[in-house]
Design an enzyme around this catalytic site. Structure first.
Site, PDB file in Angstrom:
ATOM      1  N   LYS A   5       0.949  -1.359   0.050  1.00  0.00           N
ATOM      2  CA  LYS A   5      -0.072   0.000  -0.070  1.00  0.00           C
ATOM      3  C   LYS A   5       0.909   1.138  -0.144  1.00  0.00           C
ATOM      4  CE  LYS A   5      -0.532  -0.222   5.051  1.00  0.00           C
ATOM      5  NZ  LYS A   5      -1.210   0.256   6.186  1.00  0.00           N
ATOM      6  N   ARG A  46     -10.106   0.336  15.134  1.00  0.00           N
ATOM      7  CA  ARG A  46     -10.241   1.059  13.602  1.00  0.00           C
ATOM      8  C   ARG A  46     -11.427   0.524  12.692  1.00  0.00           C
ATOM      9  NH1 ARG A  46      -4.328   1.500  10.471  1.00  0.00           N
ATOM     10  NH2 ARG A  46      -4.775  -0.723  10.062  1.00  0.00           N
ATOM     11  N   HIS A  78      -5.683  -7.036  13.231  1.00  0.00           N
ATOM     12  CA  HIS A  78      -4.496  -6.188  13.302  1.00  0.00           C
ATOM     13  C   HIS A  78      -3.976  -5.749  14.538  1.00  0.00           C
ATOM     14  CE1 HIS A  78      -1.455  -3.904  11.204  1.00  0.00           C
ATOM     15  NE2 HIS A  78      -1.833  -2.747  11.532  1.00  0.00           N
ATOM     16  N   ARG A  93       1.240 -10.612   7.202  1.00  0.00           N
ATOM     17  CA  ARG A  93       0.980  -9.480   6.120  1.00  0.00           C
ATOM     18  C   ARG A  93       2.338  -8.496   6.615  1.00  0.00           C
ATOM     19  NH1 ARG A  93      -3.459  -9.608   9.152  1.00  0.00           N
ATOM     20  NH2 ARG A  93      -3.132  -7.487  10.186  1.00  0.00           N
ATOM     21  N   TYR A  96      15.340  31.396   2.786  1.00  0.00           N
ATOM     22  CA  TYR A  96      14.237  32.158   3.362  1.00  0.00           C
ATOM     23  C   TYR A  96      14.227  32.523   4.898  1.00  0.00           C
ATOM     24  CZ  TYR A  96      11.653  31.200  -0.754  1.00  0.00           C
ATOM     25  OH  TYR A  96      11.225  30.976  -2.080  1.00  0.00           O
ATOM     26  N   CYS A 103      13.215  24.820   1.252  1.00  0.00           N
ATOM     27  CA  CYS A 103      12.561  25.496   0.373  1.00  0.00           C
ATOM     28  C   CYS A 103      11.540  24.626  -0.102  1.00  0.00           C
ATOM     29  CB  CYS A 103      13.346  26.227  -0.669  1.00  0.00           C
ATOM     30  SG  CYS A 103      14.661  27.113   0.053  1.00  0.00           S
ATOM     31  N   ASP A 138      11.827  23.611  -3.400  1.00  0.00           N
ATOM     32  CA  ASP A 138      12.360  22.700  -4.441  1.00  0.00           C
ATOM     33  C   ASP A 138      13.699  22.481  -4.148  1.00  0.00           C
ATOM     34  OD1 ASP A 138      10.524  25.272  -6.112  1.00  0.00           O
ATOM     35  OD2 ASP A 138      10.049  22.965  -5.925  1.00  0.00           O
TER      36      ASP A 138
HETATM   37  C1  UAH Z   1      -4.107  -4.170   8.215  1.00  0.00           C
HETATM   38  C2  UAH Z   1      -2.750  -4.095   8.116  1.00  0.00           C
HETATM   39  N1  UAH Z   1      -1.800  -5.353   8.072  1.00  0.00           N
HETATM   40  C3  UAH Z   1      -0.673  -5.244   7.942  1.00  0.00           C
HETATM   41  C4  UAH Z   1      -0.065  -3.955   7.741  1.00  0.00           C
HETATM   42  C5  UAH Z   1       1.496  -3.960   7.517  1.00  0.00           C
HETATM   43  O1  UAH Z   1       2.384  -3.264   8.981  1.00  0.00           O
HETATM   44  P1  UAH Z   1       3.752  -3.326   8.894  1.00  0.00           P
HETATM   45  O2  UAH Z   1       4.105  -2.328   7.909  1.00  0.00           O
HETATM   46  O3  UAH Z   1       3.966  -2.620  10.347  1.00  0.00           O
HETATM   47  O4  UAH Z   1       4.266  -4.665   8.879  1.00  0.00           O
HETATM   48  C6  UAH Z   1      -0.581  -2.945   7.980  1.00  0.00           C
HETATM   49  C7  UAH Z   1      -2.072  -2.886   8.026  1.00  0.00           C
HETATM   50  O5  UAH Z   1      -2.763  -1.573   8.150  1.00  0.00           O
END
Ligand code: UAH
Length: 391
Positions: free
Chosen positions: A39, A138, A168, A224, A270, A317, A319
């Site tokens: 993600k 969440r 999670h 995960r 700046y 800045c 850029d």
């Molecule tokens: C639901 C969920 N699952 C897994 C992750 C990964 O977490 P890490 O980056 O700490 O491994 C994130 C997440 O939002």
């Protein structure tokens, strides 16, 4: 022609991605799979390239936050299972069906609405993972009654297949494991309630990077793997514990655009918040806060030039930034490392995160479309992807 016209780029070491997957592969039970979490455009590293490398290194599925991110993976030709971890509005479920993407459900009403939408669209069935909230606060069902309502709604939905259940962890990266253990006990109780109700469990998963490091025995059907995939530790505590040896995959580099030596006292940037003394050499680098290089690094951060640390002087800045160069021989075009290693020196994402008061996760995620990603394998450039020009 070089595919980008400003000498500032991210380098992603694909060997590091592979090594990190293999490190977790050796650490978790043989029967546990690896779902690579890509993600936020692969935590800033590039979701498609990192996802492909993770899958070829031992991961068997991918996860993203939102459906749009999953479609990008499919459009790039990735056919492995992809799970959307976040909430998906019911109006979009037919898109998930079109691309064969799994979604997350947290309540029975969403299941009923999604079934109605897929029926209306004449869409193919999709896989659904049920999210349980055991203490993250969440998304997810909170108790066995809610969970059974979602399961029964799925059982009455011909277009929705129950393919997973997960939770999670909120605190698995901390030295005190009591919160994580309590969450895992709640998760186990929910799984038991399903078994008692005669349900056959689909894929079960709970571990993020931290939990996979500390409790590999909680791997169930898959972990995960997010931050660890990129060679970063979930917390300073787990970095110190070093249960696994990880290799950071990302570097941020640029080249000197301008260099001068102050003949007399000279203010910089700046607000004139820095005054160079006579004889100091100041270099200007083509990166700024509009690239996702934090303005909080003004007069605080440092970069690497000729193997030495060079402090950022004056305000960052939009850029450009200015740094005080140590060497007398600095020239326009010299390579500078903003994040990563140069010689014996390193500026880690942990260091930068500490300076700006955030966590290492956020630093690479801030690097945006203006910075091209250069992928390397065995030291050679394999591909360059520039979000600004290659959409
Ligand atoms: C639901 C969920 N699952 C897994 C992750 C990964 O977490 P890490 O980056 O700490 O491994 C994130 C997440 O939002």
């Amino acid at each position: 022609m070089k595919p980008f016209c400003r000498d500032t780029w991210v380098e992603v070491d694909l060997n590091a991605i592979r090594a990190n997957v293999e490190a977790f592969r050796r650490h978790i039970p043989a029967a546990t799979g690896i779902m690579a979490v890509v993600k936020a455009d692969g935590y800033g590293h590039g979701a498609v390239h990192v996802g492909q490398e993770a899958l070829s290194s031992g991961a068997d599925s991918l996860a993203v936050a939102m459906l749009d991110e999953a479609v990008v993976l499919r459009e790039a030709g990735i056919t492995a299972p992809v799970l959307v971890l976040g909430y998906t509005p019911v109006e979009s479920v037919a898109i998930a069906s079109r691309w064969g993407i799994e979604l997350t459900a947290s309540h029975a009403e969403w299941v009923e609405q999604a079934e109605a939408e897929l029926t209306r669209a004449g869409a193919q069935p999709i896989g659904i993972h049920i999210k349980t909230d055991t203490g993250m606060g969440r998304l997810g069902v909170r108790d066995a009654d809610e969970l059974l309502q979602v399961v029964e709604a799925l059982e009455h939905s011909p277009h929705l297949n129950w393919t997973g259940i997960f939770t999670h962890f909120a605190c698995a990266d901390e030295e005190d494991t009591s919160h994580a253990r309590a969450q895992h006990e709640r998760f186990q109780a929910l799984l038991s309630a399903l078994r008692t109700a005669g349900k056959t469990l689909p894929r079960v998963h709970c571990c993020n990077t931290a939990a996979a490091m500390v409790f590999p025995e909680w791997g169930y059907d898959t972990i995960r793997l997010g931050i660890g995939l990129y060679g970063l530790y979930p917390s300073p505590y787990l970095k110190q514990q070093a249960v696994l040896q990880l290799t950071p995959a990302l570097s941020l580099k640029t080249r000197i655009a301008h260099v001068k030596t102050a003949a007399e006292a000279m203010t910089v940037s700046y607000g004139a918040t820095y005054t160079a003394k006579p004889g100091e050499t100041i270099a200007t680098l083509p990166i700024g806060y509009a690239d996702g290089f934090s303005r909080l690094l003004s007069n605080r951060g440092a970069v690497l030039h000729a193997g030495s640390r060079a402090p950022i002087v004056g305000r960052v800045c939009m850029d450009q930034i200015m740094v005080k160069i140590q060497s007398e021989t600095a020239q326009v075009g010299d390579e500078v490392v903003l994040y990563g290693r140069q010689g014996m020196e390193e500026i880690s994402l942990d260091e930068v995160a500490g300076l700006v008061g955030t966590i290492n996760y956020e630093i690479p995620c801030m690097l945006n479309y203006r910075i091209p990603r250069v992928y390397r394998r065995d030291g050679e450039v394999t591909e360059v992807f520039h979000p600004l020009t290659m959409t």
